[in-house]
Design a protein around this motif. Structure first.
Motif, PDB file in Angstrom:
ATOM      1  N   ASP A 122       0.848  -1.197   0.000  1.00  0.00           N
ATOM      2  CA  ASP A 122       0.000   0.000   0.000  1.00  0.00           C
ATOM      3  C   ASP A 122       0.889   1.254   0.000  1.00  0.00           C
ATOM      4  N   PRO A 123       0.284   2.440  -0.127  1.00  0.00           N
ATOM      5  CA  PRO A 123       1.108   3.648  -0.225  1.00  0.00           C
ATOM      6  C   PRO A 123       1.989   3.902   1.002  1.00  0.00           C
ATOM      7  N   ASP A 124       1.676   3.275   2.140  1.00  0.00           N
ATOM      8  CA  ASP A 124       2.539   3.406   3.315  1.00  0.00           C
ATOM      9  C   ASP A 124       3.621   2.332   3.342  1.00  0.00           C
ATOM     10  N   ASP A 177       3.994  14.232  -4.225  1.00  0.00           N
ATOM     11  CA  ASP A 177       4.548  14.489  -5.556  1.00  0.00           C
ATOM     12  C   ASP A 177       4.039  15.803  -6.129  1.00  0.00           C
ATOM     13  N   ARG A 186      -7.590   7.058  -5.480  1.00  0.00           N
ATOM     14  CA  ARG A 186      -7.259   5.682  -5.832  1.00  0.00           C
ATOM     15  C   ARG A 186      -7.289   4.789  -4.578  1.00  0.00           C
ATOM     16  N   ALA A 189      -5.551   1.313  -4.035  1.00  0.00           N
ATOM     17  CA  ALA A 189      -4.136   1.149  -3.694  1.00  0.00           C
ATOM     18  C   ALA A 189      -3.960   0.609  -2.268  1.00  0.00           C
ATOM     19  N   TRP A 190      -5.024   0.692  -1.461  1.00  0.00           N
ATOM     20  CA  TRP A 190      -4.936   0.242  -0.065  1.00  0.00           C
ATOM     21  C   TRP A 190      -5.472  -1.171   0.142  1.00  0.00           C
ATOM     22  N   ASP A 225       1.586  13.006   5.197  1.00  0.00           N
ATOM     23  CA  ASP A 225       1.611  11.548   5.338  1.00  0.00           C
ATOM     24  C   ASP A 225       0.217  10.949   5.214  1.00  0.00           C
ATOM     25  N   ARG A 228      -2.493  10.215   0.868  1.00  0.00           N
ATOM     26  CA  ARG A 228      -3.018   9.072   0.094  1.00  0.00           C
ATOM     27  C   ARG A 228      -4.167   8.356   0.799  1.00  0.00           C
ATOM     28  N   SER A 229      -4.227   8.476   2.123  1.00  0.00           N
ATOM     29  CA  SER A 229      -5.376   7.895   2.860  1.00  0.00           C
ATOM     30  C   SER A 229      -6.677   8.595   2.487  1.00  0.00           C
TER      31      SER A 229
END
Ligand code: GLU
Length: 290
Positions: A122-124, A177, A186, A189-190, A225, A228-229
């Motif tokens: 995931d993103p993390d 980014d 998205r 992604a998680w 941080d 993305r969540s």
């Protein structure tokens, strides 16, 4: 136009550090500039890590920074019924399933898949849920539930995405980014995120979304941080018919080595700075605030 509503939502699992001071001040001052409201929320669902002395310290540190907030303060641990009601709605839509694996079982499943040519993260950076609980036969699921086996409730991400369609959010700050403006969410992604943990019938994602809605929060200003969540939060808002706030993710305050400050690393605590004689004016300049 009703006034904008801002919030600062720390978890009392450690002492506040410079990064929290920056975020709290940004929220408080944005509220003041926009003639809005400033709320404080205590995110204390993790009973193993949250402690009353950390909560007391949050109030002291924020008062030292010159902040004031509306009372009563919302404490997540006192509102489990609100989260349960949301889980019931998601369950009625067929979007939840119980997953019984232990951490060790999940780690073993991930290992096996990694040896088999890799497994997505995931993103993390955490591996996506590799389990098969979603496809358990109904009879087997029933048997385990009846046996009293502990379980977490996971979101069936594929079904939730199908129901909600494509989603975006408005970003007034920026992502890691440089993403800004209208952002395509998205959440997939998680993977199948946990919405109710084994030890408490909620999770970070669920309670933050429910609370922001119940408290009428219109502006979510928080660290990058969590950028993305936000995709998961938008998905839950959409499915649960909740209003969407505007988001502003800000840069993280980093330590001398450029690493993100955390409560567990040797982050610079507000208490230490205060007892070391730092003034709030010096602190502001340290985090780049005028
Ligand atoms: N409780 C979270 C934290 O301390 C913040 C949640 C949020 O702002 O959405 O990192």
């Amino acid at each position: 136009m009703p006034p904008p509503v801002f919030r600062f939502a720390p978890s009392p699992n450690g002492f506040l550090h410079l990064g929290h001071a920056f975020s709290a001040l940004m929220n408080f001052e944005s509220a003041r500039r926009g003639q809005g409201r400033f709320l404080l929320r205590i995110e204390d669902i993790d009973a193993a890590r949250c402690r009353p002395e950390f909560e007391a310290a949050i109030y002291q540190d924020l008062a030292w920074l010159g902040l004031s907030w509306e009372t009563p303060v919302r404490r997540q641990s006192e509102h489990l019924a609100d989260y349960r009601a949301a889980l019931d709605r998601l369950a009625a839509l067929g979007l939840l399933y119980p997953s019984f694996e232990s951490r060790a079982e999940i780690a073993a499943l991930v290992n096996a898949r990694e040896m088999d040519g890799g497994w997505p993260r995931d993103p993390d950076g955490a591996p996506l849920y590799p389990g098969t609980a979603k496809s358990l036969a109904a009879t087997e699921r029933e048997r385990r539930l009846r046996s009293g086996a502990p379980f977490a409730l996971r979101l069936d991400m594929e079904a939730a995405r199908r129901l909600a369609g494509d989603l975006t959010w408005i970003e007034r700050g920026s992502g890691p980014d440089g993403e800004t403006g209208e952002i395509l969410a998205r959440p997939e992604a998680w993977g199948d995120v946990i919405l109710a943990r084994k030890d408490i019938p909620t999770s970070y994602h669920l309670s933050v979304v429910i609370d922001d809605a119940l408290q009428g929060v219109t502006e979510v200003t928080r660290g990058q941080d969590l950028f993305r969540s936000t995709a998961v939060h938008r998905l839950l808002q959409e499915i649960l018919d909740l209003p969407q706030p505007v988001y502003r993710h800000h840069d993280l305050i980093r330590d001398a080595e450029g690493k993100k400050l955390s409560k567990s690393s040797r982050a610079i605590g507000l208490r230490e700075l205060r007892s070391g004689g730092m003034t709030t004016a010096e602190l502001r300049s340290l985090v780049g605030l005028p």
